[in-house]
Structure formats: C-alpha cells, structure tokens
Design a protein around this motif. Structure first.
Motif, PDB file in Angstrom:
ATOM      1  N   CYS A   1      17.624  31.399  63.690  1.00 57.36           N
ATOM      2  CA  CYS A   1      17.930  32.677  63.024  1.00 57.36           C
ATOM      3  C   CYS A   1      18.380  33.731  64.030  1.00 57.36           C
ATOM      4  CB  CYS A   1      16.711  33.185  62.259  1.00 57.36           C
ATOM      5  SG  CYS A   1      16.336  32.249  60.770  1.00 57.36           S
ATOM      6  N   ARG A   2      17.684  33.807  65.147  1.00 61.59           N
ATOM      7  CA  ARG A   2      17.940  34.870  66.112  1.00 61.59           C
ATOM      8  C   ARG A   2      19.162  34.597  67.002  1.00 61.59           C
ATOM      9  NH1 ARG A   2      17.099  40.227  66.521  1.00 61.59           N
ATOM     10  NH2 ARG A   2      17.113  40.835  68.684  1.00 61.59           N
ATOM     11  N   TYR A   3      19.266  33.384  67.554  1.00 63.58           N
ATOM     12  CA  TYR A   3      20.252  33.127  68.597  1.00 63.58           C
ATOM     13  C   TYR A   3      21.496  32.367  68.130  1.00 63.58           C
ATOM     14  CZ  TYR A   3      16.408  34.776  71.410  1.00 63.58           C
ATOM     15  OH  TYR A   3      15.397  35.547  71.915  1.00 63.58           O
ATOM     16  N   ILE A   4      21.432  31.758  66.951  1.00 63.53           N
ATOM     17  CA  ILE A   4      22.608  31.082  66.416  1.00 63.53           C
ATOM     18  C   ILE A   4      23.255  31.925  65.318  1.00 63.53           C
ATOM     19  CG2 ILE A   4      23.471  29.009  65.219  1.00 63.53           C
ATOM     20  CD1 ILE A   4      22.616  28.486  68.117  1.00 63.53           C
ATOM     21  N   HIS A   5      22.404  32.555  64.466  1.00 62.87           N
ATOM     22  CA  HIS A   5      22.915  33.342  63.340  1.00 62.87           C
ATOM     23  C   HIS A   5      22.811  34.849  63.559  1.00 62.87           C
ATOM     24  CE1 HIS A   5      23.367  29.590  61.260  1.00 62.87           C
ATOM     25  NE2 HIS A   5      22.110  29.295  61.501  1.00 62.87           N
ATOM     26  N   PHE A   6      22.259  35.275  64.696  1.00 65.98           N
ATOM     27  CA  PHE A   6      22.204  36.685  65.105  1.00 65.98           C
ATOM     28  C   PHE A   6      21.526  37.597  64.091  1.00 65.98           C
ATOM     29  CE2 PHE A   6      26.487  35.043  66.528  1.00 65.98           C
ATOM     30  CZ  PHE A   6      26.038  34.573  67.746  1.00 65.98           C
ATOM     31  N   GLN A   7      20.482  37.100  63.457  1.00 63.59           N
ATOM     32  CA  GLN A   7      19.775  37.906  62.464  1.00 63.59           C
ATOM     33  C   GLN A   7      18.844  38.910  63.145  1.00 63.59           C
ATOM     34  OE1 GLN A   7      17.815  35.253  59.733  1.00 63.59           O
ATOM     35  NE2 GLN A   7      19.736  34.457  58.923  1.00 63.59           N
ATOM     36  N   SER A   8      18.650  40.034  62.483  1.00 58.27           N
ATOM     37  CA  SER A   8      17.742  41.066  62.999  1.00 58.27           C
ATOM     38  C   SER A   8      16.300  40.608  62.821  1.00 58.27           C
ATOM     39  CB  SER A   8      17.955  42.376  62.237  1.00 58.27           C
ATOM     40  OG  SER A   8      17.510  42.225  60.891  1.00 58.27           O
TER      41      SER A   8
ATOM     42  N   THR B   1      16.505  32.065  82.313  1.00 55.99           N
ATOM     43  CA  THR B   1      15.463  31.970  81.295  1.00 55.99           C
ATOM     44  C   THR B   1      16.043  31.388  80.011  1.00 55.99           C
ATOM     45  OG1 THR B   1      15.870  34.156  80.347  1.00 55.99           O
ATOM     46  CG2 THR B   1      14.332  34.052  82.224  1.00 55.99           C
ATOM     47  N   ALA B   2      15.149  30.955  79.142  1.00 58.96           N
ATOM     48  CA  ALA B   2      15.589  30.434  77.844  1.00 58.96           C
ATOM     49  C   ALA B   2      16.337  31.511  77.072  1.00 58.96           C
ATOM     50  CB  ALA B   2      14.388  29.928  77.048  1.00 58.96           C
ATOM     51  N   LYS B   3      15.828  32.726  77.117  1.00 59.06           N
ATOM     52  CA  LYS B   3      16.464  33.823  76.388  1.00 59.06           C
ATOM     53  C   LYS B   3      17.884  34.075  76.911  1.00 59.06           C
ATOM     54  CE  LYS B   3      15.728  38.575  74.924  1.00 59.06           C
ATOM     55  NZ  LYS B   3      14.822  39.716  74.911  1.00 59.06           N
ATOM     56  N   GLU B   4      18.047  34.094  78.222  1.00 60.46           N
ATOM     57  CA  GLU B   4      19.377  34.300  78.797  1.00 60.46           C
ATOM     58  C   GLU B   4      20.327  33.178  78.390  1.00 60.46           C
ATOM     59  OE1 GLU B   4      18.096  36.559  82.949  1.00 60.46           O
ATOM     60  OE2 GLU B   4      18.136  34.373  82.871  1.00 60.46           O
ATOM     61  N   TYR B   5      19.825  31.968  78.399  1.00 60.10           N
ATOM     62  CA  TYR B   5      20.638  30.817  78.005  1.00 60.10           C
ATOM     63  C   TYR B   5      21.066  30.925  76.542  1.00 60.10           C
ATOM     64  CZ  TYR B   5      21.844  25.962  76.896  1.00 60.10           C
ATOM     65  OH  TYR B   5      22.486  24.831  76.464  1.00 60.10           O
ATOM     66  N   LEU B   6      20.107  31.197  75.662  1.00 60.74           N
ATOM     67  CA  LEU B   6      20.399  31.269  74.228  1.00 60.74           C
ATOM     68  C   LEU B   6      21.309  32.449  73.894  1.00 60.74           C
ATOM     69  CD1 LEU B   6      16.863  30.350  72.850  1.00 60.74           C
ATOM     70  CD2 LEU B   6      18.877  28.868  72.963  1.00 60.74           C
ATOM     71  N   GLU B   7      21.165  33.545  74.616  1.00 55.08           N
ATOM     72  CA  GLU B   7      22.001  34.722  74.351  1.00 55.08           C
ATOM     73  C   GLU B   7      23.459  34.510  74.753  1.00 55.08           C
ATOM     74  OE1 GLU B   7      19.844  37.946  76.198  1.00 55.08           O
ATOM     75  OE2 GLU B   7      18.840  38.416  74.301  1.00 55.08           O
ATOM     76  N   GLN B   8      23.744  33.427  75.474  1.00 57.36           N
ATOM     77  CA  GLN B   8      25.132  33.129  75.825  1.00 57.36           C
ATOM     78  C   GLN B   8      25.987  32.890  74.584  1.00 57.36           C
ATOM     79  OE1 GLN B   8      25.868  30.260  78.981  1.00 57.36           O
ATOM     80  NE2 GLN B   8      23.835  30.691  79.811  1.00 57.36           N
ATOM     81  N   VAL B   9      25.375  32.426  73.499  1.00 55.06           N
ATOM     82  CA  VAL B   9      26.125  32.225  72.257  1.00 55.06           C
ATOM     83  C   VAL B   9      26.698  33.568  71.799  1.00 55.06           C
ATOM     84  CG1 VAL B   9      25.998  31.505  69.827  1.00 55.06           C
ATOM     85  CG2 VAL B   9      24.713  30.238  71.578  1.00 55.06           C
ATOM     86  N   ARG B  10      25.852  34.587  71.770  1.00 55.07           N
ATOM     87  CA  ARG B  10      26.302  35.923  71.343  1.00 55.07           C
ATOM     88  C   ARG B  10      27.339  36.480  72.327  1.00 55.07           C
ATOM     89  NH1 ARG B  10      23.639  40.000  68.107  1.00 55.07           N
ATOM     90  NH2 ARG B  10      21.780  38.712  68.175  1.00 55.07           N
TER      91      ARG B  10
ATOM     92  N   SER C   1      12.853  36.998  55.390  1.00 60.24           N
ATOM     93  CA  SER C   1      13.380  35.868  54.634  1.00 60.24           C
ATOM     94  C   SER C   1      13.401  34.507  55.330  1.00 60.24           C
ATOM     95  CB  SER C   1      14.806  36.203  54.180  1.00 60.24           C
ATOM     96  OG  SER C   1      15.633  36.415  55.300  1.00 60.24           O
ATOM     97  N   ALA C   2      13.044  34.424  56.581  1.00 58.53           N
ATOM     98  CA  ALA C   2      13.186  33.143  57.286  1.00 58.53           C
ATOM     99  C   ALA C   2      12.037  32.176  57.023  1.00 58.53           C
ATOM    100  CB  ALA C   2      13.329  33.385  58.784  1.00 58.53           C
ATOM    101  N   PHE C   3      10.917  32.694  56.592  1.00 56.23           N
ATOM    102  CA  PHE C   3       9.730  31.856  56.415  1.00 56.23           C
ATOM    103  C   PHE C   3       9.303  31.856  54.950  1.00 56.23           C
ATOM    104  CE2 PHE C   3       9.797  33.394  60.772  1.00 56.23           C
ATOM    105  CZ  PHE C   3       9.676  32.216  61.481  1.00 56.23           C
ATOM    106  N   ASP C   4       8.376  30.971  54.617  1.00 56.28           N
ATOM    107  CA  ASP C   4       7.908  30.870  53.231  1.00 56.28           C
ATOM    108  C   ASP C   4       7.300  32.169  52.729  1.00 56.28           C
ATOM    109  OD1 ASP C   4       8.749  28.259  53.082  1.00 56.28           O
ATOM    110  OD2 ASP C   4       6.805  27.436  53.652  1.00 56.28           O
TER     111      ASP C   4
END
Length: 150
Positions: free
Chosen positions: A98-105, A2-11, A112-115
């Motif tokens: 924000c979530r998968y590259i910078h690991f933000q909650s 899945t996309a989520k599994e792929y992106l979570e590989q960074v973490r 803070s991520a949006f206007d």
C-alpha cells in the motif's frame, strides 16, 4: 541502504518520469510558440535556422528516454512487489504494498487496507516492523546496494 530507502526508489523513479514528461511538454510548447520564418531579406549567419528540426529532434530524444525510464520503472516495481510478497507476514505485505507500491497515505491505509479500521499511529508502527523484516530478509542485497553507491 535501508529498506525504506530501497522501497522509496519506486516513487523516485515515478517522479523522475513525471518530471521528464513535463520537460517534454515545455519543449513542445516552445515548438508551438515559434513563429514563421518571416519574409524579407535574409542575412547569412551562424544561427540555427532549423528551429523546428532541432526541437522535433529534442522531443523525440526525450520521448525515447521517457520510454526507457517507464520500462525500468515497471521492471523495478515488479521486482520490489515480488520481494514484498515473499515476506511471511500478511500484514507486512499489505502495508508495504500500500505504501511503497501504490503510494497510499497513512490515513487511507489505516481506513481501508485491513479488515478492521486502525489508527494511523498503529499503521506507522506496523510499517516500521515490516521495514525491519524486509531488511532482515534482504540484508545482503541492501548491503551490496550500499557498497555500489559508495
């Protein structure tokens, strides 16, 4: 995959590096805790008398492995970031970065991520939509990765 599994590989890759660094520090602590060779009569044995050399060699090996993993992480992180940035929806790009590259909650992303400030539930829903979009765009790649894992 899945996309989520792929992106979570960074973490996962980053966590692996952290674990290797802790392991290296534990070996260093062992090195520092070794006492001197001692005085007195020596008896020949098959025991490894070069404890320091063995531990220094192990530390060097671990440092090379950590360096290789860091390079792999940097390359993978750049690749994933480029893939995310290739999406068409700016909100999707923002949330996935924000979530998968910078690991933000979720809370930090909502604040803070949006206007304007959003609630956590709406951010999580947007994340789901962004993951679906990522899966559509990279369906072939994700399918190939799934086949490789089998």
């Amino acid at each position: 995959m899945t996309a989520k599994e792929y992106l979570e590989q960074v973490r996962h890759k980053q966590a692996e590096i952290g674990n290797l660094k802790r392991d290296k520090e534990a070996v260093k602590d062992m090195l520092y805790s070794l006492g001197g060779g001692g005085e007195g009569e020596r008896v020949q044995s098959s025991r490894n008398n070069d404890k320091f050399g063995t531990l220094f060699g192990r530390i060097d090996e671990m440092e090379r492995k950590i360096d290789d993993k860091i390079i792999d992480l940097m390359q993978f992180r750049m690749k994933v970031s480029e893939q995310i940035n290739a999406l068409d929806n700016v909100s999707y790009i923002t949330i996935l970065n924000c979530r998968y590259i910078h690991f933000q909650s979720w809370e930090k992303i909502a604040r803070s991520a949006f206007d304007e400030e959003r609630n956590v539930r709406s951010v999580q829903k947007l994340n789901g939509l962004a993951l679906q979009e990522f899966e559509k765009k990279y369906a072939v790649m994700l399918a190939e990765l799934t086949l490789e894992a089998i």
